[in-house]
Design a protein around this motif. Structure first.
Motif, short mmCIF file in Angstrom:
data_model
loop_
_atom_site.label_atom_id
_atom_site.label_comp_id
_atom_site.label_asym_id
_atom_site.label_seq_id
_atom_site.Cartn_x
_atom_site.Cartn_y
_atom_site.Cartn_z
N ALA A 109 -6.56 2.43 2.94
CA ALA A 109 -6.23 1.45 4.01
C ALA A 109 -4.77 1.16 3.91
CB ALA A 109 -6.93 0.12 3.87
N MET A 110 -3.98 1.05 2.96
CA MET A 110 -2.61 0.71 2.75
C MET A 110 -1.98 2.06 3.50
SD MET A 110 -1.57 -0.59 -0.77
CE MET A 110 -3.10 -0.52 -1.88
N SER A 111 -2.38 3.51 3.24
CA SER A 111 -1.66 4.66 3.83
C SER A 111 -1.86 4.65 5.21
CB SER A 111 -2.24 5.86 2.95
OG SER A 111 -1.80 5.78 1.82
N GLU A 112 -3.07 4.19 5.70
CA GLU A 112 -3.43 4.74 7.11
C GLU A 112 -2.93 3.47 7.98
OE1 GLU A 112 -7.16 6.10 9.94
OE2 GLU A 112 -7.65 5.19 8.08
N LEU A 113 -3.12 2.15 7.53
CA LEU A 113 -3.13 1.00 8.54
C LEU A 113 -1.97 0.05 8.27
CD1 LEU A 113 -6.64 0.58 9.98
CD2 LEU A 113 -4.92 1.84 11.36
N ALA A 114 -1.70 -0.09 6.84
CA ALA A 114 -1.11 -1.38 6.63
C ALA A 114 0.25 -1.35 7.09
CB ALA A 114 -1.08 -1.31 5.10
N GLY A 115 0.92 -0.19 7.31
CA GLY A 115 2.27 -0.18 8.07
C GLY A 115 2.36 -0.70 9.58
N ARG A 116 1.05 -0.69 10.27
CA ARG A 116 0.94 -1.21 11.66
C ARG A 116 0.03 -2.13 11.85
NH1 ARG A 116 -1.35 4.23 11.59
NH2 ARG A 116 -3.32 4.41 12.71
N CYS A 117 -0.61 -2.66 10.89
CA CYS A 117 -1.88 -3.88 10.89
C CYS A 117 -1.64 -4.76 10.06
CB CYS A 117 -3.10 -2.85 11.08
SG CYS A 117 -4.32 -4.36 10.92
N LYS A 118 -1.19 -6.03 10.57
CA LYS A 118 -0.75 -6.89 9.83
C LYS A 118 -1.98 -7.52 8.79
CE LYS A 118 1.27 -11.76 9.56
NZ LYS A 118 0.81 -11.74 8.27
N ALA A 119 -3.27 -7.38 9.64
CA ALA A 119 -4.50 -7.91 8.99
C ALA A 119 -4.66 -6.96 7.72
CB ALA A 119 -5.59 -8.03 9.90
N THR A 120 -4.52 -5.80 8.00
CA THR A 120 -4.93 -4.81 6.78
C THR A 120 -3.92 -4.82 5.74
OG1 THR A 120 -5.78 -3.08 8.40
CG2 THR A 120 -5.12 -2.07 6.18
N ALA A 121 -2.55 -4.96 6.28
CA ALA A 121 -1.49 -5.25 5.19
C ALA A 121 -1.89 -6.57 4.25
CB ALA A 121 -0.21 -5.28 5.77
N ASP A 122 -2.24 -7.60 5.05
CA ASP A 122 -2.51 -8.76 4.32
C ASP A 122 -3.52 -8.80 3.28
OD1 ASP A 122 -0.54 -9.96 5.69
OD2 ASP A 122 -2.02 -11.30 7.03
N ARG A 123 -4.67 -7.95 3.82
CA ARG A 123 -5.96 -7.60 2.68
C ARG A 123 -5.50 -6.89 1.72
NH1 ARG A 123 -8.06 -9.16 7.52
NH2 ARG A 123 -10.03 -10.19 7.32
N THR A 124 -4.88 -5.55 1.84
CA THR A 124 -4.49 -4.74 0.72
C THR A 124 -3.38 -5.64 -0.14
OG1 THR A 124 -2.99 -3.81 2.07
CG2 THR A 124 -5.09 -2.82 1.99
N ASN A 125 -2.30 -6.37 0.31
CA ASN A 125 -1.47 -6.96 -0.43
C ASN A 125 -2.42 -8.02 -1.46
OD1 ASN A 125 0.86 -5.67 0.29
ND2 ASN A 125 1.31 -6.83 1.80
#
Length: 157
Positions: A109-125
Motif C-alpha cells: 500500500a505504501m509503494s502503490e498509493l501512499a504517495g498520492r493518497c493521504k488516507a493510505t499514507a495516514d494508515r500505513t504511517n
C-alpha cells in the motif's frame, strides 16, 4: 423495508483484503471483488462504500490482524530473543511459502498509493508507528530481563 444481509461482513472484508493484497489496488476491479467475495456489486457498495473505501477498510483489517499477531507473540514469550526470532522466521517462511509472493499488504500500500493518497499514507504511517511501539516495548522488556546487551556493548562504533 431493508433486506437482511445474507453474508458475514467480516468474512467478506477478509476476502476483499485477500484480493487487494494479491493484486494491488489499481489491478483489482469491482468484478474481481464480486467474484472473490461472493456477494453482488450493490451489496459491496451498500456495505463498504466504493472500491477505495473497501480498500481502506481492507488495509485497516490487515494492520489490525498483523499487529495483534505481533503483540501476541512478543508479549506471550518469556524470551524476547526467541519471540523476535520466531516472528521474523514466520514472516520469511510465510513469504517464501506463499505461491503468490504478495509481500506485506501495508508495504504494498505504501509503494502503490501512499504517495498520492493521504488516507493510505495516514494508515500505513500509523501502522508503522504501532509496530515500532510493539518492538520497542519488547526490546525494553528484553533489556530489563538481561536478555539483551546495550547497543554500545554489542555494536561498537
Amino acid at each position: 423495508m431493508a433486506r437482511h444481509k445474507e453474508f458475514d461482513r467480516d468474512e467478506a472484508l477478509h476476502k476483499a483484503m485477500e484480493v487487494f493484497w494479491a493484486r494491488g489496488y489499481q489491478a483489482t476491479s469491482i468484478r474481481d471483488l464480486v467474484e472473490h467475495m461472493g456477494i453482488n456489486r450493490q451489496s459491496i457498495y451498500d456495505t463498504f462504500g466504493d472500491k477505495h473505501a473497501l480498500y481502506l477498510q481492507s488495509l485497516d483489517r490487515y494492520c489490525q490482524v498483523e499487529s495483534r499477531k505481533a503483540i501476541a507473540l512478543l508479549e506471550s514469550s518469556a524470551s524476547i530473543k526467541n519471540a523476535v526470532r520466531k516472528l521474523f522466521k514466520g514472516v520469511v517462511d510465510g513469504s517464501l511459502g506463499c505461491k503468490e509472493q504478495r509481500g506485506c499488504f501495508a508495504g504494498n500500500a505504501m509503494s502503490e498509493l501512499a504517495g498520492r493518497c493521504k488516507a493510505t499514507a495516514d494508515r500505513t504511517n500509523s501502522n508503522m508507528a504501532v509496530m515500532e511501539g510493539i518492538f520497542y516495548r519488547a526490546l525494553v522488556r528484553g533489556k530489563k530481563a538481561g536478555e539483551l546487551k546495550a547497543l554500545s556493548q554489542c555494536c561498537p562504533k
